[in-house]
Design a protein around this motif. Structure first.
Motif, PDB file in Angstrom:
ATOM      1  N   PRO A  29      17.898  49.058  15.953  1.00 40.61           N
ATOM      2  CA  PRO A  29      19.258  48.408  14.599  1.00 40.61           C
ATOM      3  C   PRO A  29      19.595  49.794  14.286  1.00 40.61           C
ATOM      4  O   PRO A  29      21.387  49.192  14.633  1.00 40.61           O
ATOM      5  CB  PRO A  29      18.773  47.959  13.553  1.00 40.61           C
ATOM      6  CG  PRO A  29      16.511  47.537  14.292  1.00 40.61           C
ATOM      7  CD  PRO A  29      16.591  48.593  15.672  1.00 40.61           C
ATOM      8  N   ALA A  30      19.398  50.673  14.281  1.00 42.50           N
ATOM      9  CA  ALA A  30      19.897  52.062  14.441  1.00 42.50           C
ATOM     10  C   ALA A  30      21.171  52.278  15.129  1.00 42.50           C
ATOM     11  O   ALA A  30      21.910  52.861  15.135  1.00 42.50           O
ATOM     12  CB  ALA A  30      18.982  53.074  13.624  1.00 42.50           C
ATOM     13  N   THR A  31      20.452  52.602  16.721  1.00 40.89           N
ATOM     14  CA  THR A  31      21.313  52.703  17.862  1.00 40.89           C
ATOM     15  C   THR A  31      22.448  51.675  17.410  1.00 40.89           C
ATOM     16  O   THR A  31      23.244  52.586  18.158  1.00 40.89           O
ATOM     17  CB  THR A  31      20.208  52.256  19.049  1.00 40.89           C
ATOM     18  OG1 THR A  31      19.426  53.765  18.823  1.00 40.89           O
ATOM     19  CG2 THR A  31      21.250  52.750  20.265  1.00 40.89           C
ATOM     20  N   GLY A  32      21.710  50.233  17.434  1.00 32.95           N
ATOM     21  CA  GLY A  32      23.023  49.153  17.719  1.00 32.95           C
ATOM     22  C   GLY A  32      24.231  49.551  16.953  1.00 32.95           C
ATOM     23  O   GLY A  32      25.348  49.517  17.003  1.00 32.95           O
ATOM     24  N   HIS A  33      23.859  50.173  15.508  1.00 30.52           N
ATOM     25  CA  HIS A  33      24.782  50.779  14.422  1.00 30.52           C
ATOM     26  C   HIS A  33      26.005  51.666  15.014  1.00 30.52           C
ATOM     27  O   HIS A  33      27.208  51.865  15.196  1.00 30.52           O
ATOM     28  CB  HIS A  33      24.196  51.096  13.276  1.00 30.52           C
ATOM     29  CG  HIS A  33      25.204  51.316  11.977  1.00 30.52           C
ATOM     30  ND1 HIS A  33      25.725  50.625  11.341  1.00 30.52           N
ATOM     31  CD2 HIS A  33      25.381  52.483  11.508  1.00 30.52           C
ATOM     32  CE1 HIS A  33      26.479  51.184  10.121  1.00 30.52           C
ATOM     33  NE2 HIS A  33      26.309  52.476  10.398  1.00 30.52           N
ATOM     34  N   LEU A  34      25.048  52.579  15.934  1.00 25.46           N
ATOM     35  CA  LEU A  34      26.207  53.767  15.895  1.00 25.46           C
ATOM     36  C   LEU A  34      26.337  53.984  17.070  1.00 25.46           C
ATOM     37  O   LEU A  34      27.783  54.525  17.762  1.00 25.46           O
ATOM     38  CB  LEU A  34      24.872  55.147  16.036  1.00 25.46           C
ATOM     39  CG  LEU A  34      24.078  55.866  14.996  1.00 25.46           C
ATOM     40  CD1 LEU A  34      22.823  56.698  14.756  1.00 25.46           C
ATOM     41  CD2 LEU A  34      25.250  56.433  13.749  1.00 25.46           C
ATOM     42  N   GLN A  35      26.246  52.951  17.725  1.00 26.45           N
ATOM     43  CA  GLN A  35      27.121  52.907  18.556  1.00 26.45           C
ATOM     44  C   GLN A  35      28.310  52.052  19.285  1.00 26.45           C
ATOM     45  O   GLN A  35      29.042  52.628  19.613  1.00 26.45           O
ATOM     46  CB  GLN A  35      26.395  52.446  20.252  1.00 26.45           C
ATOM     47  CG  GLN A  35      24.906  52.322  20.407  1.00 26.45           C
ATOM     48  CD  GLN A  35      24.479  52.098  22.010  1.00 26.45           C
ATOM     49  OE1 GLN A  35      24.551  50.665  22.089  1.00 26.45           O
ATOM     50  NE2 GLN A  35      23.756  52.194  22.922  1.00 26.45           N
ATOM     51  N   ILE A  36      28.510  51.541  17.781  1.00 26.85           N
ATOM     52  CA  ILE A  36      29.387  50.874  16.714  1.00 26.85           C
ATOM     53  C   ILE A  36      30.695  51.362  17.520  1.00 26.85           C
ATOM     54  O   ILE A  36      31.852  51.154  17.265  1.00 26.85           O
ATOM     55  CB  ILE A  36      29.643  50.069  15.754  1.00 26.85           C
ATOM     56  CG1 ILE A  36      28.590  49.162  16.108  1.00 26.85           C
ATOM     57  CG2 ILE A  36      30.405  49.700  15.466  1.00 26.85           C
ATOM     58  CD1 ILE A  36      27.876  48.032  14.465  1.00 26.85           C
ATOM     59  N   PHE A  37      30.610  52.815  16.646  1.00 22.80           N
ATOM     60  CA  PHE A  37      31.407  53.608  16.638  1.00 22.80           C
ATOM     61  C   PHE A  37      32.274  54.269  18.423  1.00 22.80           C
ATOM     62  O   PHE A  37      33.545  55.199  18.296  1.00 22.80           O
ATOM     63  CB  PHE A  37      30.488  55.673  16.053  1.00 22.80           C
ATOM     64  CG  PHE A  37      31.453  55.993  15.669  1.00 22.80           C
ATOM     65  CD1 PHE A  37      32.587  56.376  13.964  1.00 22.80           C
ATOM     66  CD2 PHE A  37      32.419  57.346  15.722  1.00 22.80           C
ATOM     67  CE1 PHE A  37      33.304  56.869  13.252  1.00 22.80           C
ATOM     68  CE2 PHE A  37      33.488  58.209  15.279  1.00 22.80           C
ATOM     69  CZ  PHE A  37      33.582  58.100  14.312  1.00 22.80           C
ATOM     70  N   MET A  38      31.324  54.066  18.936  1.00 25.49           N
ATOM     71  CA  MET A  38      31.718  54.945  19.934  1.00 25.49           C
ATOM     72  C   MET A  38      32.107  53.326  20.715  1.00 25.49           C
ATOM     73  O   MET A  38      33.671  53.961  21.518  1.00 25.49           O
ATOM     74  CB  MET A  38      30.161  55.275  20.816  1.00 25.49           C
ATOM     75  CG  MET A  38      29.438  56.233  20.825  1.00 25.49           C
ATOM     76  SD  MET A  38      30.742  57.875  22.041  1.00 25.49           S
ATOM     77  CE  MET A  38      30.059  57.834  23.550  1.00 25.49           C
ATOM     78  N   SER A  39      31.713  52.699  20.821  1.00 21.12           N
ATOM     79  CA  SER A  39      31.962  51.278  22.065  1.00 21.12           C
ATOM     80  C   SER A  39      33.298  50.095  21.341  1.00 21.12           C
ATOM     81  O   SER A  39      34.798  49.847  22.024  1.00 21.12           O
ATOM     82  CB  SER A  39      31.328  49.810  20.813  1.00 21.12           C
ATOM     83  OG  SER A  39      30.054  50.104  21.223  1.00 21.12           O
ATOM     84  N   SER A  40      33.790  51.247  19.816  1.00 18.18           N
ATOM     85  CA  SER A  40      35.365  50.728  19.234  1.00 18.18           C
ATOM     86  C   SER A  40      35.654  51.919  19.587  1.00 18.18           C
ATOM     87  O   SER A  40      37.702  52.131  19.431  1.00 18.18           O
ATOM     88  CB  SER A  40      35.324  50.821  17.273  1.00 18.18           C
ATOM     89  OG  SER A  40      34.756  51.810  17.071  1.00 18.18           O
TER      90      SER A  40
END
Length: 885
Positions: free
Chosen positions: A217-228
């Motif tokens: 969950p933490a990984t998915g959350h932080l990847q939003i910054f990159m994915s966006s």
């Protein structure tokens, strides 16, 4: 002095390879990977021209002519461009989910296929390509065609049709989308009230809502910054020519870096490393010395301690918290080049000093890189160059492994020239020609430490490194004494103690002790009765918590006014002399050198003997920590065991000359004679305890094993081991434990003694063996109330110069409480000495303030009267008692 321009054309390959490594950092395409599932929705993909910037101001524009000729970044899904891209070949578009209000940022070439766009959308949304339809002007786009063939303009609008899915972090997406939308408005030149505050708030909100468990969950959350593509958006803002945008972006990115520490637990900070790496890749295109890029690079470097570095880019994607060697190496190469230039400049001018942060970043990126290379199982370590490229794994990291070796060679040669230049300048300073500061020298030790670490990777490099340093011994020792700090790791130097002198070795081991504090509130207080000196000192020291002794000691003798460092020095000397007094059963003096001691095997007659050995170890450690010479030295057999070494025949020469000579004769006897059993020896030893003698077998069945020419070496070894190891092992262990209690880290106890020669510890504990030099004494003495030409001063030095060596020691001890001068003489004392004119009556004897090295006496009217007064305090029983305030 000439520069270090390298005339050797062979080094061109190193520079070309280094440039290639740096280009790896430029070979960047913004990623769009995300674990979240997105819903079937009408996604409006707006491909729009960036009307805000000209090509040279765009965050993704090719490098300008001032960019050191670096190749521009290839855009996603396109080969590395061989020439600058025209503006018309580039498209920028934002992907917005209408129902979720989410925005994604992409860039593409007009030559990219529609299929490549489908694949990137699948990577970010999870919608299979087969389920996607891209619609433009009412027509579905064909996958095999390029965007240009579909006549798509920069400001065109596309629609994506897909099936509905859910996202696990809708609020996080909304926050980042709001931030990117605001950034886009700023880039278009709109005036947005409180823009900076809003961006900072969004960043803090986003990080603060990160799941605290270090999992998916933490990984998915932080990847939003990159994915966006939030990093790309903020860097675009940083590149914006519009007034205020650069400052907003700078502050926002730095706020993100700081918030990673303030908002996230330590276990999650490493998960931000890919984001910081993204910032580095984007910002580096501006300039490698851009302040914001440098800040991001340092932040990434600080995260390297908790990030696993993988040997392969593809492998890194499947390893938790992994960053590849290929991603880390360009930073090492870049920093190595910067440091090399600084080293060149330091030869020309001491004022030409680069950034200290470059040195720190160099070390932070090197450590995980070295660890990753050493973990490569496809190589035999140490690695032999050139590499044999037999395996796929080797091929993937050959370039980096070979380039690191070239970096080592180049920097080692430059460091050699720098150390040579140092020695030349030091010689000039000694001769009085120059006297200037050299701030760049403070960085040499750190660079040398990293080069030493690299040298261990490659076959033959470590030997070359230390061979060069051994020829630059003078410069190395100066660096150690002047610039080695307490919190640094000096093990790499002490492991090669033979190339350093006594002063540098002493400087390094002294930093294993805590720093003596002058804060009275933190000091261990003692009140000692002189008549019960040893027993009361034992109670105060042996029963104290080790930590309480690290803060320093404040002590005074009962019924005496004097306090301070002078009284403490006296206490050390008196207690240590009492511990090693031969009337006590703890230690045995060596027959050949009565200053030397080792534990007494018969110390068991004292019921508390092991506690006293622990106390003895603490006292010796404290004496060293407070730099007090106590006139006691350790015998070789004792010193070696404290360092964890074995004992040989030559080591017992002073401790037991009789056994030494006997063993020597046995080893040198004619083989036939000893085989005749004329000596009648077996593997036993006679031991005397409390007046009784008993026989001890040196090995199982020793009584039945006759000593002969074949086993006599074993017999001598076992005899020495029993006499000097087995019989005193408990005493040595408890002494070592007590000594280790005084060190900052008890685990350093053996290494402390391994780092010194026996002669070093002699000089630190005993001091100078030379007679006191009156000329050196005078040179380090100042006057208050007197002048050097006054009769009383002239008389004083004449009287002292005619005294016996022991009388001089007594005068010095009365004056300073220093009974044994350091090996450097008076130069090694804590301060200069002083003679004060006192207002006492002429009938009074001289007095002293030992804490401040002050001797006070009135202006005696004649040399005879002064001589009579000084002869009294030069007596042993007077000179070794302290004057009062």
């Amino acid at each position: 002095m000439s520069s270090l321009a390298d005339p050797n054309p062979a080094n061109d390959s190193r520079r070309l390879a280094s440039a290639a490594a740096k280009r790896k950092l430029d070979d960047y395409a913004p990623t769009a990977a995300d674990d979240d599932d997105f819903g079937a929705d009408l996604l409006s993909i707006r491909m729009r021209k960036d009307e805000l910037y000209s090509v040279q101001h765009s965050a993704f524009a090719p490098a300008s002519s001032s960019s050191s000729g670096r190749v521009p970044w290839p855009l996603p899904h396109s080969p590395l461009p061989s020439a600058r891209l025209s503006f018309s070949s580039r498209l920028q578009f934002f992907v917005r989910m209408i129902s979720e209000g989410k925005t994604l940022v992409f860039q593409a070439n007009s030559s990219d296929t529609v299929q490549s766009v489908h694949e990137r959308i699948q990577a970010i949304t999870g919608i299979p390509v087969i389920e996607q339809r891209l619609i433009y002007r009412g027509k579905q786009l064909q996958c095999e065609k390029s965007l240009a063939e579909c006549a798509i303009q920069n400001d065109a609008g596309l629609h994506l049709v897909g099936r509905m899915r859910s996202t696990g972090h809708p609020q996080a997406w909304q926050i980042i989308d709001d931030m990117i939308s605001l950034v886009c408005r700023l880039c278009k030149g709109e005036t947005v009230p409180y823009a900076l505050k809003t961006i900072r708030t969004r960043i803090s909100e986003y990080l603060s809502m990160t799941p605290k468990d270090d999992g998916d969950p933490a990984t998915g959350h932080l990847q939003i910054f990159m994915s966006s593509s939030a990093p790309a958006a903020l860097v675009m803002l940083y590149m914006s020519p519009i007034r205020g945008n650069k400052e907003h972006a700078d502050d926002s990115i730095r706020h993100f870096l700081d918030s990673c520490i303030s908002e996230l637990p330590k276990s999650l900070r490493s998960r931000c490393a890919p984001i910081v790496l993204e910032f580095c890749k984007l910002l580096r295109r501006i300039a490698s010395d851009d302040p914001l890029y440098t800040c991001c690079r340092s932040s990434l470097g600080s995260m390297m301690e908790v990030i696993k570095v993988s040997w392969l880019l593809e492998h890194a994607e499947s390893v938790k918290r992994a960053i590849s060697i290929q991603e880390i190496f360009p930073f090492v190469s870049e920093l190595a080049d910067r440091l090399s230039k600084d080293l060149e400049l330091s030869l020309i001018s001491a004022a030409s000093v680069g950034s200290w942060s470059d040195v720190l970043d160099f070390t932070m990126f090197l450590r995980p890189l070295r660890t990753a290379i050493c973990g490569l199982k496809c190589f035999k370590h140490p690695i032999s160059l050139p590499l044999k490229k037999k395996h796929h794994d080797v091929l993937m990291c050959t370039e980096e492994v070979e380039l690191l070796s070239q970096i080592f060679e180049e920097m080692l040669m430059k460091m050699n020239k720098c150390l040579t230049g140092m020695e030349e300048r030091l010689s000039a300073e000694v001769s009085g020609e120059i006297d200037i500061a050299h701030p760049v020298w403070s960085r040499y030790l750190t660079i040398l430490k990293e080069l030493n670490a690299i040298s261990k990777i490659y076959l033959g490099s470590e030997e070359r490194f230390w061979t060069i340093l051994s020829t630059r011994k003078c410069a190395l020792c100066m660096l150690v004494v002047r610039y080695a700090k307490r919190n640094d790791d000096h093990k790499w130097l002490l492991e090669h103690k033979d190339i350093m002198d006594f002063e540098s070795r002493r400087h390094l081991v002294m930093m294993m002790f805590p720093e003596v504090k002058e804060d009275f509130e933190e000091q261990h207080e003692m009140l000692i009765d002189r008549s019960q000196l040893l027993s009361e000192s034992f109670e105060y020291i042996a029963n104290a918590e080790a930590e309480s002794l690290h803060g320093g000691i404040f002590m005074e003798f009962k019924n005496e006014e004097a306090t301070g460092p002078g009284v403490l020095r006296e206490w050390f000397v008196l207690v240590c002399q009492a511990i090693f007094n031969q009337q006590n059963p703890l230690f045995v003096a060596c027959p050949n050198d009565r200053r030397r001691f080792y534990p007494n095997p018969a110390s068991t007659v004292e019921p508390l003997h092991l506690k006293y050995f622990n106390f003895s170890g603490r006292m010796i450690g404290l004496a060293l920590m407070h730099k007090v010479q106590v006139g006691i030295v350790l015998d070789r057999v004792f010193f070696l065991q404290l360092g964890g070494y074995s004992i040989s025949l030559e080591d017992i020469r002073d401790a037991d000359p009789c056994m030494y000579n006997s063993c020597k004769q046995i080893l040198e006897m004619d083989a036939e004679f000893i085989d005749s059993d004329a000596l009648g020896l077996t593997f036993v030893r006679e031991v005397e305890e409390l007046g009784l003698r008993r026989v001890v077998e040196l090995c199982d069945g020793g009584k039945g094993i006759v000593v002969n020419s074949k086993n006599r070496n074993d017999y001598v070894d076992l005899l020495i081991k029993h006499r000097f190891v087995t019989s005193i092992s408990q005493q040595v262990t408890h002494f070592a434990q007590g000594f280790g209690n005084i060190l900052s880290d008890v685990r350093l106890q053996k290494f402390f003694f391994q780092s010194l020669e026996l002669e070093d510890i002699d000089q630190m504990l005993h001091g100078s063996e030379n007679d006191i030099s009156v000329e050196d004494w005078k040179a380090h003495t100042e006057y208050n109330g007197y002048k050097a030409s006054d009769p009383q001063i002239v008389w004083f030095w004449k009287i002292v110069s005619e005294m016996s060596p022991q009388q001089k020691k007594n005068i010095l001890f009365f004056w300073t409480s220093v009974k044994y001068l350091p090996v450097e003489g008076f130069r090694g004392l804590a301060s200069r000495l002083y003679i004060y004119k006192s207002t006492e009556h002429l009938s009074r004897l001289p007095s002293s303030h030992t804490c401040f090295y002050r001797l006070c006496f009135p202006p005696y009217p004649s040399m005879a009267i002064m001589q009579q007064r000084l002869s009294i305090i030069a007596q042993e029983h007077v000179g070794c008692s302290f004057g009062t305030w």
